[in-house]
Design a protein around this motif. Structure first.
Motif, PDB file in Angstrom:
ATOM      1  N   LEU A   1       2.455   3.236 -31.412  1.00 12.38           N
ATOM      2  CA  LEU A   1       2.516   2.615 -30.183  1.00 12.38           C
ATOM      3  C   LEU A   1       0.343   2.405 -29.980  1.00 12.38           C
ATOM      4  O   LEU A   1      -0.206   1.920 -29.267  1.00 12.38           O
ATOM      5  N   GLY A   2      -0.122   3.240 -30.805  1.00  9.90           N
ATOM      6  CA  GLY A   2      -1.401   3.135 -30.201  1.00  9.90           C
ATOM      7  C   GLY A   2      -1.771   4.076 -29.510  1.00  9.90           C
ATOM      8  O   GLY A   2      -0.951   5.630 -28.984  1.00  9.90           O
ATOM      9  N   LYS A   3      -2.844   4.284 -28.491  1.00  9.17           N
ATOM     10  CA  LYS A   3      -3.339   5.386 -27.598  1.00  9.17           C
ATOM     11  C   LYS A   3      -2.480   5.406 -26.413  1.00  9.17           C
ATOM     12  O   LYS A   3      -2.299   4.736 -25.504  1.00  9.17           O
TER      13      LYS A   3
END
Length: 80
Positions: A13-15
């Motif tokens: 999902l990313g950071k």
């Protein structure tokens, strides 16, 4: 408006960051005022008035009576 259901996949999902809980507990949202239960006989005319008025304003008639008595007591406190 897009009416298609999203499809979820097992992807990164990313950071992400954890947000600390900043909301008060539900108990902290309730205004607690000391109350004493009493039995009180009122005229039908008075009760009907408060019920009709409370209904128009979408509130409880007992709450209206309690607020009226609180204001009366506050106004005349210290004048006895």
């Amino acid at each position: 408006m897009n009416k298609r259901k999203p499809t979820y996949q097992n992807e990164p999902l990313g950071k992400l960051a954890v947000v600390p809980d900043f909301l008060p507990a539900p108990e902290a949202l309730i205004l607690k005022e000391e109350a004493v239960k009493v039995t009180l006989s009122l005229s039908k005319k008075s009760v009907d008035f408060f019920k009709e008025t409370a209904n128009k304003h979408h509130t409880g008639y007992q709450k209206m009576i309690r607020n009226l008595l609180d204001q009366y007591a506050e106004h005349f406190s210290g004048r006895v």
